[in-house]
Design a protein around this motif. Structure first.
Motif, PDB file in Angstrom:
ATOM      1  N   ARG A 107       0.985  -1.401   0.098  1.00  0.00           N
ATOM      2  CA  ARG A 107      -0.219   0.621   0.189  1.00  0.00           C
ATOM      3  C   ARG A 107       0.683   1.059   0.324  1.00  0.00           C
ATOM      4  NH1 ARG A 107      -3.963   0.007   4.728  1.00  0.00           N
ATOM      5  NH2 ARG A 107      -5.369   1.235   4.105  1.00  0.00           N
ATOM      6  N   PRO A 108       1.617   1.685  -1.038  1.00  0.00           N
ATOM      7  CA  PRO A 108       2.729   3.050  -1.250  1.00  0.00           C
ATOM      8  C   PRO A 108       1.385   3.647  -1.490  1.00  0.00           C
ATOM      9  CG  PRO A 108       2.218   1.966  -2.801  1.00  0.00           C
ATOM     10  CD  PRO A 108       1.753   0.875  -2.395  1.00  0.00           C
ATOM     11  N   THR A 109       2.370   5.506  -1.234  1.00  0.00           N
ATOM     12  CA  THR A 109       1.534   6.551  -1.252  1.00  0.00           C
ATOM     13  C   THR A 109       1.013   6.339  -3.212  1.00  0.00           C
ATOM     14  OG1 THR A 109       3.806   7.327  -1.078  1.00  0.00           O
ATOM     15  CG2 THR A 109       2.439   6.933   1.053  1.00  0.00           C
ATOM     16  N   GLN A 110       0.770   7.427  -2.983  1.00  0.00           N
ATOM     17  CA  GLN A 110       1.293   8.021  -4.731  1.00  0.00           C
ATOM     18  C   GLN A 110       2.927   8.564  -4.961  1.00  0.00           C
ATOM     19  OE1 GLN A 110      -1.836   7.785  -6.855  1.00  0.00           O
ATOM     20  NE2 GLN A 110      -2.094   6.899  -5.003  1.00  0.00           N
ATOM     21  N   GLU A 111       3.760   9.548  -4.079  1.00  0.00           N
ATOM     22  CA  GLU A 111       4.928   9.545  -3.918  1.00  0.00           C
ATOM     23  C   GLU A 111       5.398   7.953  -4.140  1.00  0.00           C
ATOM     24  OE1 GLU A 111       8.741  11.464  -4.373  1.00  0.00           O
ATOM     25  OE2 GLU A 111       6.184  12.613  -4.495  1.00  0.00           O
ATOM     26  N   GLY A 112       5.601   7.378  -3.648  1.00  0.00           N
ATOM     27  CA  GLY A 112       5.800   6.232  -3.320  1.00  0.00           C
ATOM     28  C   GLY A 112       5.755   5.173  -5.021  1.00  0.00           C
ATOM     29  N   LEU A 113       4.401   5.246  -5.786  1.00  0.00           N
ATOM     30  CA  LEU A 113       4.076   4.975  -6.794  1.00  0.00           C
ATOM     31  C   LEU A 113       4.905   5.060  -7.938  1.00  0.00           C
ATOM     32  CD1 LEU A 113       0.133   3.929  -6.590  1.00  0.00           C
ATOM     33  CD2 LEU A 113       1.637   2.268  -6.681  1.00  0.00           C
ATOM     34  N   TYR A 114       4.828   6.833  -7.969  1.00  0.00           N
ATOM     35  CA  TYR A 114       5.565   7.820  -8.419  1.00  0.00           C
ATOM     36  C   TYR A 114       7.252   6.931  -9.091  1.00  0.00           C
ATOM     37  CZ  TYR A 114       7.694  11.201 -11.037  1.00  0.00           C
ATOM     38  OH  TYR A 114       8.883  12.073 -12.240  1.00  0.00           O
ATOM     39  N   THR A 147      -0.994  10.999 -10.496  1.00  0.00           N
ATOM     40  CA  THR A 147      -0.257  10.553 -10.831  1.00  0.00           C
ATOM     41  C   THR A 147       0.437  10.181 -11.677  1.00  0.00           C
ATOM     42  OG1 THR A 147      -0.222  10.204  -8.406  1.00  0.00           O
ATOM     43  CG2 THR A 147       1.408   8.947  -9.806  1.00  0.00           C
ATOM     44  N   THR A 148      -0.464   9.228 -12.551  1.00  0.00           N
ATOM     45  CA  THR A 148      -0.278   8.713 -13.890  1.00  0.00           C
ATOM     46  C   THR A 148       0.192   9.733 -14.707  1.00  0.00           C
ATOM     47  OG1 THR A 148      -1.901   7.075 -13.556  1.00  0.00           O
ATOM     48  CG2 THR A 148      -1.569   7.354 -15.628  1.00  0.00           C
ATOM     49  N   VAL A 149      -0.752  11.464 -14.809  1.00  0.00           N
ATOM     50  CA  VAL A 149       0.066  12.112 -15.642  1.00  0.00           C
ATOM     51  C   VAL A 149       0.873  12.675 -15.542  1.00  0.00           C
ATOM     52  CG1 VAL A 149      -0.798  13.990 -14.071  1.00  0.00           C
ATOM     53  CG2 VAL A 149      -1.771  14.013 -16.722  1.00  0.00           C
ATOM     54  N   LEU A 150       1.828  12.735 -14.566  1.00  0.00           N
ATOM     55  CA  LEU A 150       3.584  12.413 -13.974  1.00  0.00           C
ATOM     56  C   LEU A 150       3.799  11.734 -15.017  1.00  0.00           C
ATOM     57  CD1 LEU A 150       3.155  13.758 -10.519  1.00  0.00           C
ATOM     58  CD2 LEU A 150       2.781  15.658 -12.132  1.00  0.00           C
ATOM     59  N   ILE A 158       7.667   5.337 -20.364  1.00  0.00           N
ATOM     60  CA  ILE A 158       6.235   4.096 -19.984  1.00  0.00           C
ATOM     61  C   ILE A 158       5.506   4.314 -21.224  1.00  0.00           C
ATOM     62  CG2 ILE A 158       4.137   4.851 -18.141  1.00  0.00           C
ATOM     63  CD1 ILE A 158       7.127   5.491 -16.135  1.00  0.00           C
ATOM     64  N   ILE A 159       4.867   3.732 -21.307  1.00  0.00           N
ATOM     65  CA  ILE A 159       4.002   4.104 -22.424  1.00  0.00           C
ATOM     66  C   ILE A 159       2.894   3.615 -22.870  1.00  0.00           C
ATOM     67  CG2 ILE A 159       6.547   3.284 -24.014  1.00  0.00           C
ATOM     68  CD1 ILE A 159       4.697   1.064 -24.688  1.00  0.00           C
ATOM     69  N   GLY A 160       2.239   3.250 -21.734  1.00  0.00           N
ATOM     70  CA  GLY A 160       1.309   3.708 -20.900  1.00  0.00           C
ATOM     71  C   GLY A 160       0.035   3.205 -19.966  1.00  0.00           C
ATOM     72  N   ILE A 161      -1.053   2.633 -20.559  1.00  0.00           N
ATOM     73  CA  ILE A 161      -1.487   2.179 -18.677  1.00  0.00           C
ATOM     74  C   ILE A 161      -2.707   1.217 -19.176  1.00  0.00           C
ATOM     75  CG2 ILE A 161      -3.418   4.400 -18.436  1.00  0.00           C
ATOM     76  CD1 ILE A 161      -2.803   4.046 -15.431  1.00  0.00           C
ATOM     77  N   LYS A 162      -3.386   0.446 -18.246  1.00  0.00           N
ATOM     78  CA  LYS A 162      -3.971  -1.183 -18.090  1.00  0.00           C
ATOM     79  C   LYS A 162      -4.875  -0.436 -16.353  1.00  0.00           C
ATOM     80  CE  LYS A 162      -5.533  -5.123 -17.644  1.00  0.00           C
ATOM     81  NZ  LYS A 162      -4.266  -7.127 -17.384  1.00  0.00           N
ATOM     82  N   GLU A 163      -5.606   0.043 -17.010  1.00  0.00           N
ATOM     83  CA  GLU A 163      -7.024   0.919 -16.487  1.00  0.00           C
ATOM     84  C   GLU A 163      -7.658  -0.754 -16.157  1.00  0.00           C
ATOM     85  OE1 GLU A 163      -7.688   1.902 -13.162  1.00  0.00           O
ATOM     86  OE2 GLU A 163      -6.549   3.634 -13.351  1.00  0.00           O
ATOM     87  N   ALA A 200      -4.603   9.560 -22.724  1.00  0.00           N
ATOM     88  CA  ALA A 200      -3.938   9.045 -23.709  1.00  0.00           C
ATOM     89  C   ALA A 200      -3.726  10.241 -24.707  1.00  0.00           C
ATOM     90  CB  ALA A 200      -5.823   8.725 -24.167  1.00  0.00           C
ATOM     91  N   ARG A 201      -2.569  10.043 -25.189  1.00  0.00           N
ATOM     92  CA  ARG A 201      -1.614  10.570 -26.197  1.00  0.00           C
ATOM     93  C   ARG A 201      -1.300   9.732 -27.351  1.00  0.00           C
ATOM     94  NH1 ARG A 201       1.968  14.005 -22.626  1.00  0.00           N
ATOM     95  NH2 ARG A 201       3.553  12.034 -22.835  1.00  0.00           N
ATOM     96  N   ALA A 202      -0.667  10.804 -28.066  1.00  0.00           N
ATOM     97  CA  ALA A 202      -0.218   9.807 -29.075  1.00  0.00           C
ATOM     98  C   ALA A 202       1.091   9.136 -29.104  1.00  0.00           C
ATOM     99  CB  ALA A 202       0.703   9.855 -30.619  1.00  0.00           C
ATOM    100  N   ASP A 203       1.636   9.113 -28.125  1.00  0.00           N
ATOM    101  CA  ASP A 203       3.106   8.550 -26.726  1.00  0.00           C
ATOM    102  C   ASP A 203       2.509   7.046 -25.484  1.00  0.00           C
ATOM    103  OD1 ASP A 203       2.754  10.506 -25.294  1.00  0.00           O
ATOM    104  OD2 ASP A 203       5.220  11.062 -25.380  1.00  0.00           O
ATOM    105  N   PHE A 204       1.358   7.636 -25.685  1.00  0.00           N
ATOM    106  CA  PHE A 204       0.841   7.307 -24.430  1.00  0.00           C
ATOM    107  C   PHE A 204      -0.689   6.511 -24.396  1.00  0.00           C
ATOM    108  CE2 PHE A 204      -0.812   7.039 -20.070  1.00  0.00           C
ATOM    109  CZ  PHE A 204       0.207   6.286 -19.099  1.00  0.00           C
ATOM    110  N   VAL A 205      -0.404   5.704 -24.324  1.00  0.00           N
ATOM    111  CA  VAL A 205      -1.669   4.132 -24.165  1.00  0.00           C
ATOM    112  C   VAL A 205      -3.064   4.194 -23.359  1.00  0.00           C
ATOM    113  CG1 VAL A 205      -0.800   1.914 -24.738  1.00  0.00           C
ATOM    114  CG2 VAL A 205      -2.770   2.446 -25.938  1.00  0.00           C
TER     115      VAL A 205
END
Length: 297
Positions: free
Chosen positions: A110-117, A148-151, A158-163, A178-183
């Motif tokens: 259970r890390p914090t958002q800073e830890g996840l980043y 956090t994902t936006v950072l 880092i090329i994308g996210i499975k949410e 989402a954008r061209a380099d982040f799926v």
């Protein structure tokens, strides 16, 4: 790297004695590619990654890379609870020929958002593979928030996210990233159409193990914005998706592998094989309606 569309989170077939069944795994890989699957995930949560020994992970991934032979991207599940262990496993996957790493948020701790980043930045900096973030709070006990994902999406590795959060608010918030380099990839079969019509470029799917051609049809329609066609395929798939939700993943999906000639139904402890009864019958009947020629008598 073009990772989008219909992506299968592969189950890992075991023999009745509990060893890796590479013959069945090869058949599963071919079944996926023949059915139009556009990338595969090896040793993810559906693949019982945390039940695999180190040498089994290496064997399974190297086999997949050789067998696929460049026909589709091979994505390795490399997420661990600790950052150093995740980096080490990602490096191993890179050395074995994986094209990308699917890295789940650290579970249990259970890390914090800073830890996840900081965790994901370290893996992207040191792991040697393009990283796809994987957020599945129901399994891990922590939630990677959109802010956090936006950072993280600004990191070139880092090329994308499975949410895998299925609520409409999170789907909409992730689609905005989402954008061209982040799926953005959906991680939930039940809301995959909603996510793809809303901007997701594809889905990492469990049900695709069993019906890859139908799931490819779904993804093609939804990512093209063809809402009526996508919803029609989704309605056909819904009984099977609902039936698979009747038992923990991958217990339910593995129960159907023997009917397709793709291995035994046996998971590894503490998971146990799905018992005879209503859920198993529902899975079989739904599968027969979708793929009658593929299901063994």
């Amino acid at each position: 790297m073009d990772i989008r569309g219909s992506i299968c989170a592969l189950a890992t077939p075991f023999t009745p004695e509990g060893a890796l069944d590479l013959d069945a795994f090869g058949r599963l890989l071919d079944y996926q590619i023949d059915g139009g699957t556009q990338a595969v995930v090896v040793a993810g949560s559906t693949g019982e990654a945390h039940m695999l020994e180190h040498d089994e992970f290496d064997t399974l991934l190297s086999f997949a890379v050789r067998h696929v032979d460049g026909r589709v991207p091979v994505i390795a599940g490399t997420g661990e609870a600790g950052t150093a262990k995740t980096v080490a496993l990602t490096r191993r996957a890179a050395s074995l020929g994986a094209d990308a790493a699917l890295v789940v948020t650290p579970y249990y701790v259970r890390p914090t958002q800073e830890g996840l980043y900081r965790h994901f930045v370290d893996v992207a900096d040191q792991g040697g593979l393009p990283v796809i973030l994987y957020n599945v709070p129901g399994r891990t006990g922590c939630d990677l928030l959109p802010e956090t994902t936006v950072l993280l999406r600004d990191h070139p590795g880092i090329i994308g996210i499975k949410e895998a959060r299925a609520d409409a608010q999170r789907i909409a918030a992730t689609a905005e990233l989402a954008r061209a380099d982040f799926v953005y990839l959906s991680g939930d079969d039940g809301t995959a159409v909603q996510a793809m019509l809303g901007g997701a470029a594809g889905t990492i799917s469990v049900v695709a193990n069993l019906v890859p051609a139908v799931f490819r049809e779904l993804c093609d329609a939804a990512t093209a914005g063809q809402a009526d066609a996508a919803n029609a395929v989704d309605a056909r798939l819904a009984p099977l998706v609902d039936a698979l939700n009747g038992a923990p993943n991958p217990i339910a999906v593995k129960s159907a592998l023997p009917w397709l000639g793709l291995g035994s139904a046996m998971p590894r402890l503490p998971l146990v094989e799905l018992a005879e009864g209503t859920v198993r019958d529902q899975i079989r009947q739904a599968l027969i309606r979708l793929a009658p020629l593929a299901v063994a008598a």
